[in-house]
Design an enzyme around this catalytic site. Structure first.
Site, PDB file in Angstrom:
ATOM      1  N   LYS A  13       0.819  -1.222   0.000  1.00  0.00           N
ATOM      2  CA  LYS A  13       0.000   0.000   0.000  1.00  0.00           C
ATOM      3  C   LYS A  13       0.854   1.275   0.000  1.00  0.00           C
ATOM      4  O   LYS A  13       0.456   2.282  -0.573  1.00  0.00           O
ATOM      5  CB  LYS A  13      -1.009   0.009   1.148  1.00  0.00           C
ATOM      6  CG  LYS A  13      -0.408   0.022   2.533  1.00  0.00           C
ATOM      7  CD  LYS A  13      -1.496  -0.022   3.598  1.00  0.00           C
ATOM      8  CE  LYS A  13      -0.916   0.023   4.988  1.00  0.00           C
ATOM      9  NZ  LYS A  13      -0.055  -1.133   5.305  1.00  0.00           N
ATOM     10  N   ARG A 127      12.391 -12.144   1.178  1.00  0.00           N
ATOM     11  CA  ARG A 127      13.298 -11.000   1.027  1.00  0.00           C
ATOM     12  C   ARG A 127      14.667 -11.310   1.618  1.00  0.00           C
ATOM     13  O   ARG A 127      14.763 -11.984   2.656  1.00  0.00           O
ATOM     14  CB  ARG A 127      12.731  -9.773   1.766  1.00  0.00           C
ATOM     15  CG  ARG A 127      11.500  -9.173   1.148  1.00  0.00           C
ATOM     16  CD  ARG A 127      11.023  -8.044   2.029  1.00  0.00           C
ATOM     17  NE  ARG A 127       9.809  -7.402   1.542  1.00  0.00           N
ATOM     18  CZ  ARG A 127       9.120  -6.511   2.226  1.00  0.00           C
ATOM     19  NH1 ARG A 127       9.519  -6.141   3.424  1.00  0.00           N
ATOM     20  NH2 ARG A 127       8.029  -5.958   1.719  1.00  0.00           N
TER      21      ARG A 127
END
Length: 213
Positions: A13, A127
């Protein structure tokens, strides 16, 4: 155009908020940034917030909204803004709503970037970061040429504590308890719009701009 971004941590977002801000030339406002700015500039509101921050306590909702209203009263917000990271709870949303009502304003859109938990866990736990030069990778989407080694400086890549599966699950639990009810809150207000956050970033943005058109 006053917009609130909703979505779980790792849903993307913040990236979408910045893209909206760039396209529509309105500020991307993160509460963390405005706290730091007020503290750095030594404003009255900043000093009040600092008292709580120094004790490791949460800044009360009323004070957070005061700092936020002070920010959105600035000239660069006259055409609107994108709020990222606030409100996080129903009480915060109510305080914000009441404060905006008092100045004859309201939120136009609450955009929910919807991504299932399992996607977020896979996205974040994949990640890898280089603590030496700051480069970031993803074992599925942007893997290094040599497993576990930074392409840029040759140092070892690490899985940050924030991205560990257990940590991500805990953050998602907190999100579902505190922030998920906001989806119902803004649905009742008739301003909630949901987009599929599992597709390519550009496609997510295209869905958002179609809503804002």
């Amino acid at each position: 155009m006053k917009i609130i971004m909703l979505g779980a941590p790792g849903a993307g977002k913040g990236t979408q908020a910045q893209m909206i801000a760039d396209k529509y030339e309105i500020p991307h406002i993160s509460t963390g940034d405005i706290f730091r700015e007020n503290v750095k500039n030594g404003t009255e509101l900043g000093m009040e917030a600092k008292k709580y921050m120094d004790q490791g306590a949460l800044v009360p909702d009323e004070l957070t909204v005061k700092i936020l209203l002070d920010r959105v009263a600035k000239d660069d917000c006259k055409n609107g803004y994108v709020l990222d990271g606030f409100p996080r709870t129903i009480p915060q949303a109510e305080v914000l709503d009441n404060a905006l009502n008092e100045i004859g304003e309201k939120i136009d859109y609450a955009i929910n970037v919807d991504v299932p938990d399992e996607n977020i866990i896979r996205r974040m736990s994949g990640r890898r970061a280089c603590l030496s030069c700051g480069a970031t990778y993803h074992i599925e989407h942007v893997p290094p040429k040599k497993e576990g080694i930074c392409d840029r400086c040759g140092k070892e890549l690490v899985l940050r504590d924030d991205d560990k599966e257990e940590t991500v699950k805990n953050r998602l639990d907190v999100y579902h308890k505190q922030t998920q009810p906001l989806i119902d809150f803004y649905t009742k207000k008739g301003v909630l719009k949901t987009v599929d956050g599992t597709v390519d970033m550009k496609d997510v943005f295209a869905a958002i701009t179609a809503i804002l058109a």
